[in-house]
Motif scaffolding. Structure first.
Motif, short mmCIF file in Angstrom:
data_model
loop_
_atom_site.label_atom_id
_atom_site.label_comp_id
_atom_site.label_asym_id
_atom_site.label_seq_id
_atom_site.Cartn_x
_atom_site.Cartn_y
_atom_site.Cartn_z
N ALA A 75 -32.26 -1.87 -2.68
CA ALA A 75 -32.74 -3.14 -3.20
C ALA A 75 -31.58 -3.98 -3.72
O ALA A 75 -31.51 -5.19 -3.48
N LEU A 84 -39.69 -7.29 -2.50
CA LEU A 84 -38.26 -7.54 -2.51
C LEU A 84 -37.94 -8.82 -1.74
O LEU A 84 -36.97 -9.52 -2.08
N ARG A 127 -41.27 2.89 -8.22
CA ARG A 127 -41.56 3.84 -7.15
C ARG A 127 -41.56 5.29 -7.60
O ARG A 127 -42.17 6.15 -6.94
N TYR A 145 -33.49 -5.06 -9.15
CA TYR A 145 -33.29 -3.82 -8.38
C TYR A 145 -33.49 -2.58 -9.23
O TYR A 145 -33.86 -1.53 -8.70
N ASP A 155 -33.42 4.01 -3.62
CA ASP A 155 -34.31 2.85 -3.57
C ASP A 155 -33.71 1.69 -4.34
O ASP A 155 -33.72 0.55 -3.88
N GLY A 156 -33.18 1.99 -5.52
CA GLY A 156 -32.57 0.93 -6.31
C GLY A 156 -31.33 0.37 -5.65
O GLY A 156 -31.09 -0.83 -5.67
N TYR A 191 -41.90 0.14 3.00
CA TYR A 191 -41.58 1.54 2.74
C TYR A 191 -40.99 2.22 3.98
O TYR A 191 -41.20 3.40 4.22
N SER A 196 -37.07 -1.17 -9.04
CA SER A 196 -37.51 -0.35 -7.90
C SER A 196 -37.60 1.12 -8.26
O SER A 196 -38.54 1.81 -7.86
N MET A 254 -41.47 -8.51 -8.91
CA MET A 254 -41.79 -7.26 -8.23
C MET A 254 -42.74 -6.37 -9.02
O MET A 254 -43.15 -5.32 -8.53
N ASP A 312 -40.01 -3.47 1.73
CA ASP A 312 -41.37 -3.74 1.27
C ASP A 312 -42.41 -2.94 2.05
O ASP A 312 -43.51 -2.67 1.55
#
Length: 387
Positions: A244, A66, A98, A91, A240-241, A312, A94, A54, A310
């Motif tokens: 993921a 991802l 980001r 994860y 986000d994490g 968003y 991420s 990633m 992926d």
């Protein structure tokens, strides 16, 4: 197992299967028996670039999404391994990718991609708050050019094999924020420095070979430059994490599910009782077939969640549903596999009992199935909040 679907990731799968084949069941069984970390296997994955999937190419990674990362996790488990030894790097990435600054990304990501640094740990959960993240009690108080951290975390994995750790702490007291999700911040912790001053680690023995710990922070100092993103916005960043994480765990469960289905299908086709293979009996066939159907359905939701991540797009519901469906399907397949192996299912040399223990974890972690049902009830169906 017959499958006519054209797989766009087949080349990836072939390469991963070739690598995983160098680490057969005996290798993973030995590490499980001795409660040791499969260092050689993780190094092989790192050196081949799979754990940097990633990371954008400009920082030394593969520039994949991802979706592809989930294929890596799936294939590790489908090969008989346990991606729990390395999935954190995927994860945790991420949050840094980001929300980290350009300076942070340029400094850390190339070293993570090369294997010089490992980012395997994320410290969120606490003994008294669990999934009620907004009430966590670990504090990070700004003092000049540093934050001073005090508190406790639990179920924090792979600290012993991480150089960096994502830490979520409260920087503004709960009583002083408008929304309880405000006032939380994310930091990138240098684990080796922290272990020398301010952080104590207490390993937790558990029913699977999963390296996890309690952490105690006593005036741990973190440079202010290690803050990820803006202060007080960490809860939004950490989602986000977590999305993921749930998608990758779903992929691991799917890998487990296919492993169980392949294993039990071979066994019941060969096992002769009363002059016929036991796989000829519908009482044996039906549970295996149902488990396979549910794995295939979970697989579709996994890819939907990964696609949305992926792209968003909001993927919270899809990530949670994928995790629940996959965890249930793998557990269903595990039960069928153990049941139809009979006594041999309990013998370590067959690996069924090891994988059975490993996949059972995902009914509980990283989020329990009941909490996923509550999430869907409230956020998707609009039902009243239950807690």
């Amino acid at each position: 197992m017959a499958n006519s679907r054209v797989d766009p990731h087949q080349d990836m799968r072939d390469a991963l299967r070739n690598l995983c084949a160098e680490f057969p069941a005996e290798y993973h069984r030995k590490h499980d028996e001795n409660a040791t970390y499969p260092e050689e296997f993780i190094n092989a994955l790192t050196n081949a670039g799979w754990l940097a999937a990633m990371i954008p190419e400009e920082y030394g990674g593969s520039g994949l999404g991802l979706t592809e990362a989930s294929v890596v996790m799936e294939e590790i488990n489908r090969s008989g391994g346990n991606a729990g030894h390395c999935h954190g790097q995927m994860y945790n990435m991420s949050t840094l990718l980001r929300h980290g600054s350009e300076e942070q990304k340029r400094f850390y990501l190339p070293k993570i991609a090369s294997g010089e640094l490992r980012l395997q740990s994320m410290a969120v959960t606490e003994p008294t708050t669990g999934t009620d993240t907004t009430k966590l009690k670990t504090t990070a108080i700004r003092k000049g050019d540093r934050y001073v951290v005090n508190g406790q975390k639990v179920w924090i994995s792979r600290v012993q094999h991480s150089d960096l750790m994502i830490l979520l702490a409260r920087t503004t007291p709960l009583a002083e924020v408008k929304r309880k999700s405000d006032g939380l911040s994310i930091f990138l912790v240098d684990v080796n420095k922290a272990l020398r001053s301010g952080m104590r680690v207490n390993p937790i023995r558990n029913m699977v070979n999963h390296e996890t710990n309690e952490l105690f922070f006593d005036d741990l100092e973190i440079p202010a430059e290690n803050l990820i993103g803006e202060e007080s916005k960490g809860f939004r960043y950490i989602l986000d994490g977590l999305n993921a994480e749930r998608t990758l765990i779903a992929a691991e469960c799917i890998g487990d599910g296919y492993w169980f289905i392949d294993k039990v299908s071979r066994y019941v086709s060969d096992r002769i009782v009363f002059d016929r293979p036991i796989g000829q009996n519908q009482g044996v066939q039906f549970p295996i077939a149902r488990a396979y159907i549910n794995i295939e359905a979970a697989n579709l939701m996994r890819f939907e969640a990964a696609h949305r991540f992926d792209s968003y797009q909001d993927c919270g519901a899809q990530a949670n549903m994928a995790k629940l469906l996959a965890a249930d399907a793998s557990w269903e397949a595990a039960n069928a596999c153990l049941q139809f192996h009979g006594g041999f299912g309990f013998a370590a040399e067959y690996d069924v009992e090891r994988k059975f223990r490993e996949t059972r974890l995902y009914q509980v972690a990283p989020i329990s199935t009941n909490l996923i049902l509550s999430y869907v009830a409230e956020h998707v169906l609009g039902l009243p909040r239950s807690f």
